[in-house]
Write a protein that holds these residues in place. Sequence first.
Motif, PDB file in Angstrom:
ATOM      1  N   LYS A  97      22.909  -2.461   8.265  1.00  0.00           N
ATOM      2  CA  LYS A  97      23.910  -2.918   7.292  1.00  0.00           C
ATOM      3  C   LYS A  97      23.473  -4.316   6.882  1.00  0.00           C
ATOM      4  CE  LYS A  97      27.709  -0.561   9.577  1.00  0.00           C
ATOM      5  NZ  LYS A  97      28.917  -0.811  10.376  1.00  0.00           N
ATOM      6  N   VAL A  98      23.096  -4.465   5.633  1.00  0.00           N
ATOM      7  CA  VAL A  98      22.624  -5.751   5.125  1.00  0.00           C
ATOM      8  C   VAL A  98      23.788  -6.439   4.423  1.00  0.00           C
ATOM      9  CG1 VAL A  98      21.071  -6.908   3.508  1.00  0.00           C
ATOM     10  CG2 VAL A  98      20.239  -4.974   4.868  1.00  0.00           C
ATOM     11  N   ILE A  99      24.064  -7.666   4.842  1.00  0.00           N
ATOM     12  CA  ILE A  99      25.058  -8.466   4.140  1.00  0.00           C
ATOM     13  C   ILE A  99      24.274  -9.486   3.317  1.00  0.00           C
ATOM     14  CG2 ILE A  99      27.037 -10.030   4.301  1.00  0.00           C
ATOM     15  CD1 ILE A  99      26.433  -7.858   7.235  1.00  0.00           C
ATOM     16  N   LEU A 100      24.255  -9.283   2.011  1.00  0.00           N
ATOM     17  CA  LEU A 100      23.542 -10.136   1.076  1.00  0.00           C
ATOM     18  C   LEU A 100      24.440 -11.329   0.765  1.00  0.00           C
ATOM     19  CD1 LEU A 100      20.941 -10.179  -0.662  1.00  0.00           C
ATOM     20  CD2 LEU A 100      22.231  -8.965  -2.424  1.00  0.00           C
ATOM     21  N   ILE A 101      23.873 -12.533   0.779  1.00  0.00           N
ATOM     22  CA  ILE A 101      24.695 -13.738   0.664  1.00  0.00           C
ATOM     23  C   ILE A 101      24.182 -14.647  -0.448  1.00  0.00           C
ATOM     24  CG2 ILE A 101      25.496 -15.793   1.904  1.00  0.00           C
ATOM     25  CD1 ILE A 101      24.923 -13.916   4.456  1.00  0.00           C
ATOM     26  N   ASP A 102      25.116 -15.118  -1.288  1.00  0.00           N
ATOM     27  CA  ASP A 102      24.771 -16.071  -2.347  1.00  0.00           C
ATOM     28  C   ASP A 102      25.880 -17.113  -2.457  1.00  0.00           C
ATOM     29  OD1 ASP A 102      23.125 -17.167  -4.265  1.00  0.00           O
ATOM     30  OD2 ASP A 102      23.549 -15.684  -5.807  1.00  0.00           O
ATOM     31  N   ASP A 103      25.581 -18.198  -3.165  1.00  0.00           N
ATOM     32  CA  ASP A 103      26.571 -19.268  -3.286  1.00  0.00           C
ATOM     33  C   ASP A 103      27.602 -18.955  -4.366  1.00  0.00           C
ATOM     34  OD1 ASP A 103      24.667 -19.607  -5.298  1.00  0.00           O
ATOM     35  OD2 ASP A 103      24.533 -21.787  -5.084  1.00  0.00           O
ATOM     36  N   VAL A 104      27.159 -18.678  -5.590  1.00  0.00           N
ATOM     37  CA  VAL A 104      28.082 -18.445  -6.700  1.00  0.00           C
ATOM     38  C   VAL A 104      27.748 -17.108  -7.364  1.00  0.00           C
ATOM     39  CG1 VAL A 104      28.933 -19.312  -8.924  1.00  0.00           C
ATOM     40  CG2 VAL A 104      28.299 -20.931  -7.123  1.00  0.00           C
ATOM     41  N   LEU A 105      28.757 -16.264  -7.526  1.00  0.00           N
ATOM     42  CA  LEU A 105      28.589 -15.001  -8.250  1.00  0.00           C
ATOM     43  C   LEU A 105      29.151 -15.197  -9.651  1.00  0.00           C
ATOM     44  CD1 LEU A 105      27.867 -12.004  -8.409  1.00  0.00           C
ATOM     45  CD2 LEU A 105      30.082 -11.496  -7.367  1.00  0.00           C
ATOM     46  N   TYR A 106      28.321 -14.916 -10.640  1.00  0.00           N
ATOM     47  CA  TYR A 106      28.715 -15.112 -12.027  1.00  0.00           C
ATOM     48  C   TYR A 106      28.495 -13.797 -12.784  1.00  0.00           C
ATOM     49  CZ  TYR A 106      28.720 -17.494 -16.655  1.00  0.00           C
ATOM     50  OH  TYR A 106      28.970 -17.901 -17.933  1.00  0.00           O
ATOM     51  N   THR A 107      27.360 -13.620 -13.431  1.00  0.00           N
ATOM     52  CA  THR A 107      27.130 -12.419 -14.232  1.00  0.00           C
ATOM     53  C   THR A 107      26.777 -11.201 -13.385  1.00  0.00           C
ATOM     54  OG1 THR A 107      24.784 -12.911 -14.499  1.00  0.00           O
ATOM     55  CG2 THR A 107      26.293 -13.797 -16.177  1.00  0.00           C
ATOM     56  N   GLY A 108      26.229 -11.429 -12.198  1.00  0.00           N
ATOM     57  CA  GLY A 108      25.800 -10.340 -11.333  1.00  0.00           C
ATOM     58  C   GLY A 108      24.307 -10.079 -11.423  1.00  0.00           C
ATOM     59  N   ARG A 109      23.617 -10.745 -12.318  1.00  0.00           N
ATOM     60  CA  ARG A 109      22.185 -10.496 -12.505  1.00  0.00           C
ATOM     61  C   ARG A 109      21.338 -10.957 -11.324  1.00  0.00           C
ATOM     62  NH1 ARG A 109      21.067  -8.404 -17.335  1.00  0.00           N
ATOM     63  NH2 ARG A 109      22.749  -8.420 -18.845  1.00  0.00           N
ATOM     64  N   THR A 110      21.710 -12.054 -10.696  1.00  0.00           N
ATOM     65  CA  THR A 110      20.982 -12.509  -9.500  1.00  0.00           C
ATOM     66  C   THR A 110      21.121 -11.480  -8.384  1.00  0.00           C
ATOM     67  OG1 THR A 110      21.277 -14.834 -10.069  1.00  0.00           O
ATOM     68  CG2 THR A 110      20.856 -14.324  -7.749  1.00  0.00           C
ATOM     69  N   VAL A 111      22.322 -10.972  -8.198  1.00  0.00           N
ATOM     70  CA  VAL A 111      22.564  -9.971  -7.151  1.00  0.00           C
ATOM     71  C   VAL A 111      21.799  -8.689  -7.464  1.00  0.00           C
ATOM     72  CG1 VAL A 111      24.311  -8.533  -6.036  1.00  0.00           C
ATOM     73  CG2 VAL A 111      24.768 -10.955  -6.468  1.00  0.00           C
ATOM     74  N   ARG A 112      21.780  -8.274  -8.724  1.00  0.00           N
ATOM     75  CA  ARG A 112      21.025  -7.078  -9.109  1.00  0.00           C
ATOM     76  C   ARG A 112      19.550  -7.248  -8.755  1.00  0.00           C
ATOM     77  NH1 ARG A 112      16.963  -5.915 -11.644  1.00  0.00           N
ATOM     78  NH2 ARG A 112      17.084  -7.840 -12.785  1.00  0.00           N
ATOM     79  N   ALA A 113      19.001  -8.417  -9.042  1.00  0.00           N
ATOM     80  CA  ALA A 113      17.599  -8.690  -8.715  1.00  0.00           C
ATOM     81  C   ALA A 113      17.385  -8.633  -7.199  1.00  0.00           C
ATOM     82  CB  ALA A 113      17.184 -10.055  -9.272  1.00  0.00           C
TER      83      ALA A 113
END
Length: 178
Positions: A97-113
């Motif tokens: 189970k991977v928990i992907l972590i980022d600071d700010v979620l905006y458009t979602g494009r960073t997460v998609r990448a």
Amino acid sequence: MARVILDEAAIRRAITRIAHEIIERNKGIENCVLVGIKTRGIYIANRLAEKIKQIENQSIPVGEIDITLYRDDLSVKTTSKEPVLMGSDIPNITEQKVILIDDVLYTGRTVRAALDALIDIGRPAQIQLAVLIDRGHRELPIRPDYIGKNVPTSKSEVIEAKLKEIDGIDEVSIEQNK
């Protein structure tokens, strides 16, 4: 002028809450891996791992992922011909189970990448998303599982997350785009 929406204590509380939520949702941390998106996501992942260890008396693997080559806006954002790669360091994620972590979620494009990059590395059993700030304005159907703070914004506003590890201060601020 920037307005502080999270100070050091509020960031610490958000990290603590997210750590508890991760443990609760996954019924512990067995078969879980934290993966921070470079740059600030890795520092949040490390803080979550530290908090989880305090709570569970058990370490959770932490990795970092560089999404530079997976971005769909390389030609738009890059002024030089070659993107700067920072490298990824990912523990085994297959059947985890991977928990992907980022600071700010905006458009979602960073997460998609980041999702594309993760899938190229292995086949996780599940991918969850944790963000310090969710500011809305999604362009892709991406929703976080864990949120430090929801901050409704206009597109003319900018959210800036600063972390001690690289900025010398823990604070999240909002200001009008110049």
